[in-house]
Design a protein around this motif. Structure first.
Motif, PDB file in Angstrom:
ATOM      1  N   ARG A   1       0.844  -1.193   0.000  1.00  0.00           N
ATOM      2  CA  ARG A   1       0.000   0.000   0.000  1.00  0.00           C
ATOM      3  C   ARG A   1       0.885   1.252   0.000  1.00  0.00           C
ATOM      4  O   ARG A   1       1.752   1.406   0.848  1.00  0.00           O
ATOM      5  CB  ARG A   1      -0.899  -0.004   1.239  1.00  0.00           C
ATOM      6  CG  ARG A   1      -1.999   1.024   1.209  1.00  0.00           C
ATOM      7  CD  ARG A   1      -2.897   0.891   2.435  1.00  0.00           C
ATOM      8  NE  ARG A   1      -3.529  -0.421   2.509  1.00  0.00           N
ATOM      9  CZ  ARG A   1      -4.401  -0.766   3.461  1.00  0.00           C
ATOM     10  NH1 ARG A   1      -4.744   0.116   4.396  1.00  0.00           N
ATOM     11  NH2 ARG A   1      -4.931  -1.973   3.474  1.00  0.00           N
ATOM     12  N   ASP A   2       0.660   2.122  -0.963  1.00  0.00           N
ATOM     13  CA  ASP A   2       1.474   3.330  -1.106  1.00  0.00           C
ATOM     14  C   ASP A   2       0.613   4.582  -0.998  1.00  0.00           C
ATOM     15  O   ASP A   2      -0.568   4.572  -1.366  1.00  0.00           O
ATOM     16  CB  ASP A   2       2.193   3.337  -2.462  1.00  0.00           C
ATOM     17  CG  ASP A   2       3.269   2.281  -2.558  1.00  0.00           C
ATOM     18  OD1 ASP A   2       3.460   1.732  -3.662  1.00  0.00           O
ATOM     19  OD2 ASP A   2       3.918   1.993  -1.532  1.00  0.00           O
ATOM     20  N   VAL A   3       1.224   5.652  -0.556  1.00  0.00           N
ATOM     21  CA  VAL A   3       0.514   6.921  -0.444  1.00  0.00           C
ATOM     22  C   VAL A   3       0.244   7.499  -1.834  1.00  0.00           C
ATOM     23  O   VAL A   3       1.088   7.424  -2.733  1.00  0.00           O
ATOM     24  CB  VAL A   3       1.304   7.918   0.421  1.00  0.00           C
ATOM     25  CG1 VAL A   3       2.650   8.224  -0.184  1.00  0.00           C
ATOM     26  CG2 VAL A   3       0.500   9.183   0.668  1.00  0.00           C
ATOM     27  N   VAL A   4      -0.936   8.064  -1.987  1.00  0.00           N
ATOM     28  CA  VAL A   4      -1.294   8.753  -3.227  1.00  0.00           C
ATOM     29  C   VAL A   4      -1.279  10.262  -2.996  1.00  0.00           C
ATOM     30  O   VAL A   4      -0.666  11.013  -3.743  1.00  0.00           O
ATOM     31  CB  VAL A   4      -2.691   8.315  -3.707  1.00  0.00           C
ATOM     32  CG1 VAL A   4      -3.133   9.146  -4.914  1.00  0.00           C
ATOM     33  CG2 VAL A   4      -2.696   6.839  -4.042  1.00  0.00           C
ATOM     34  N   ALA A   5      -1.971  10.701  -1.934  1.00  0.00           N
ATOM     35  CA  ALA A   5      -2.037  12.120  -1.619  1.00  0.00           C
ATOM     36  C   ALA A   5      -2.475  12.299  -0.175  1.00  0.00           C
ATOM     37  O   ALA A   5      -3.225  11.468   0.350  1.00  0.00           O
ATOM     38  CB  ALA A   5      -3.014  12.839  -2.549  1.00  0.00           C
ATOM     39  N   THR A   6      -1.990  13.382   0.446  1.00  0.00           N
ATOM     40  CA  THR A   6      -2.398  13.702   1.809  1.00  0.00           C
ATOM     41  C   THR A   6      -2.742  15.184   1.911  1.00  0.00           C
ATOM     42  O   THR A   6      -2.289  15.988   1.081  1.00  0.00           O
ATOM     43  CB  THR A   6      -1.305  13.376   2.832  1.00  0.00           C
ATOM     44  OG1 THR A   6      -0.137  14.148   2.527  1.00  0.00           O
ATOM     45  CG2 THR A   6      -0.948  11.893   2.821  1.00  0.00           C
ATOM     46  N   ILE A   7      -3.518  15.514   2.935  1.00  0.00           N
ATOM     47  CA  ILE A   7      -3.898  16.908   3.154  1.00  0.00           C
ATOM     48  C   ILE A   7      -4.069  17.146   4.649  1.00  0.00           C
ATOM     49  O   ILE A   7      -4.652  16.327   5.353  1.00  0.00           O
ATOM     50  CB  ILE A   7      -5.195  17.248   2.378  1.00  0.00           C
ATOM     51  CG1 ILE A   7      -5.534  18.736   2.496  1.00  0.00           C
ATOM     52  CG2 ILE A   7      -6.365  16.376   2.827  1.00  0.00           C
ATOM     53  CD1 ILE A   7      -6.614  19.186   1.517  1.00  0.00           C
ATOM     54  N   THR A   8      -3.521  18.263   5.129  1.00  0.00           N
ATOM     55  CA  THR A   8      -3.648  18.603   6.536  1.00  0.00           C
ATOM     56  C   THR A   8      -4.956  19.348   6.780  1.00  0.00           C
ATOM     57  O   THR A   8      -5.682  19.689   5.842  1.00  0.00           O
ATOM     58  CB  THR A   8      -2.488  19.479   7.004  1.00  0.00           C
ATOM     59  OG1 THR A   8      -2.615  20.767   6.380  1.00  0.00           O
ATOM     60  CG2 THR A   8      -1.149  18.872   6.636  1.00  0.00           C
ATOM     61  N   GLU A   9      -5.217  19.632   8.044  1.00  0.00           N
ATOM     62  CA  GLU A   9      -6.456  20.321   8.397  1.00  0.00           C
ATOM     63  C   GLU A   9      -6.494  21.745   7.850  1.00  0.00           C
ATOM     64  O   GLU A   9      -7.577  22.320   7.708  1.00  0.00           O
ATOM     65  CB  GLU A   9      -6.668  20.336   9.915  1.00  0.00           C
ATOM     66  CG  GLU A   9      -5.718  21.237  10.681  1.00  0.00           C
ATOM     67  CD  GLU A   9      -4.406  20.565  11.013  1.00  0.00           C
ATOM     68  OE1 GLU A   9      -4.110  19.498  10.442  1.00  0.00           O
ATOM     69  OE2 GLU A   9      -3.676  21.124  11.868  1.00  0.00           O
ATOM     70  N   VAL A  10      -5.332  22.295   7.520  1.00  0.00           N
ATOM     71  CA  VAL A  10      -5.304  23.653   6.967  1.00  0.00           C
ATOM     72  C   VAL A  10      -5.089  23.651   5.456  1.00  0.00           C
ATOM     73  O   VAL A  10      -4.879  24.700   4.860  1.00  0.00           O
ATOM     74  CB  VAL A  10      -4.236  24.529   7.662  1.00  0.00           C
ATOM     75  CG1 VAL A  10      -4.591  24.725   9.121  1.00  0.00           C
ATOM     76  CG2 VAL A  10      -2.854  23.934   7.500  1.00  0.00           C
ATOM     77  N   GLY A  11      -5.110  22.476   4.870  1.00  0.00           N
ATOM     78  CA  GLY A  11      -5.096  22.404   3.418  1.00  0.00           C
ATOM     79  C   GLY A  11      -3.749  22.219   2.750  1.00  0.00           C
ATOM     80  O   GLY A  11      -3.642  22.357   1.532  1.00  0.00           O
ATOM     81  N   VAL A  12      -2.720  21.911   3.518  1.00  0.00           N
ATOM     82  CA  VAL A  12      -1.416  21.640   2.911  1.00  0.00           C
ATOM     83  C   VAL A  12      -1.452  20.242   2.290  1.00  0.00           C
ATOM     84  O   VAL A  12      -1.800  19.269   2.962  1.00  0.00           O
ATOM     85  CB  VAL A  12      -0.290  21.735   3.950  1.00  0.00           C
ATOM     86  CG1 VAL A  12       1.045  21.381   3.307  1.00  0.00           C
ATOM     87  CG2 VAL A  12      -0.237  23.133   4.556  1.00  0.00           C
ATOM     88  N   THR A  13      -1.087  20.166   1.030  1.00  0.00           N
ATOM     89  CA  THR A  13      -1.210  18.904   0.301  1.00  0.00           C
ATOM     90  C   THR A  13       0.147  18.349  -0.121  1.00  0.00           C
ATOM     91  O   THR A  13       1.119  19.093  -0.294  1.00  0.00           O
ATOM     92  CB  THR A  13      -2.071  19.088  -0.959  1.00  0.00           C
ATOM     93  OG1 THR A  13      -1.457  20.074  -1.804  1.00  0.00           O
ATOM     94  CG2 THR A  13      -3.476  19.539  -0.587  1.00  0.00           C
ATOM     95  N   ASN A  14       0.170  17.035  -0.312  1.00  0.00           N
ATOM     96  CA  ASN A  14       1.328  16.344  -0.865  1.00  0.00           C
ATOM     97  C   ASN A  14       0.833  15.247  -1.787  1.00  0.00           C
ATOM     98  O   ASN A  14      -0.200  14.615  -1.502  1.00  0.00           O
ATOM     99  CB  ASN A  14       2.207  15.743   0.238  1.00  0.00           C
ATOM    100  CG  ASN A  14       3.174  16.762   0.800  1.00  0.00           C
ATOM    101  OD1 ASN A  14       4.093  17.194   0.123  1.00  0.00           O
ATOM    102  ND2 ASN A  14       2.959  17.150   2.034  1.00  0.00           N
TER     103      ASN A  14
END
Length: 115
Positions: free
Chosen positions: A45-58
């Motif tokens: 299982r690999d990461v696709v995308a993440t987002i913090t509570e303030v909207g910072v994305t990766n």
């Protein structure tokens, strides 16, 4: 406890689009991060995308420019807009919420892209 329910998976031809949703319920705190992970058959299982509570994305390099992660904090919901899908995007997509040093996972939703 936190419960996560994903929806929006399905089958699509290459070049098509899908939108995944993940709704969190239970003891959800305001400070958390949410993300989407993908597991292809026979792979980890690999990461696709993440987002913090303030909207910072990766984003994973493989999806940059094609996928967009967003969230609605009022609804405790995270979305993944997937455009220009490729066969290699096929897999089970899992939603994750991380807070207070704990991770919670959804049950997964299947995405199948045919070439």
């Amino acid at each position: 406890q936190v419960q996560l329910v994903e929806s929006g998976g399905g089958s699509v031809q290459a070049g098509g689009s899908l939108r995944l949703s993940c709704a969190a319920s239970g003891s959800v705190f305001s400070r958390n991060y949410m993300g989407w992970y993908r597991q292809a058959p026979g792979k980890q299982r690999d990461v696709v995308a993440t987002i913090t509570e303030v909207g910072v994305t990766n984003y994973a390099d493989s999806v940059k420019g094609r996928f967009t992660i967003s969230r609605d904090n009022a609804k405790n919901t995270v979305y993944l807009q997937m455009n220009n899908l490729k066969a290699e995007d096929t897999g089970v997509y899992y939603c994750k919420l991380g807070q207070l040093w704990r991770d919670y996972w959804g049950q997964g939703t299947q995405v199948t892209v045919s070439s």
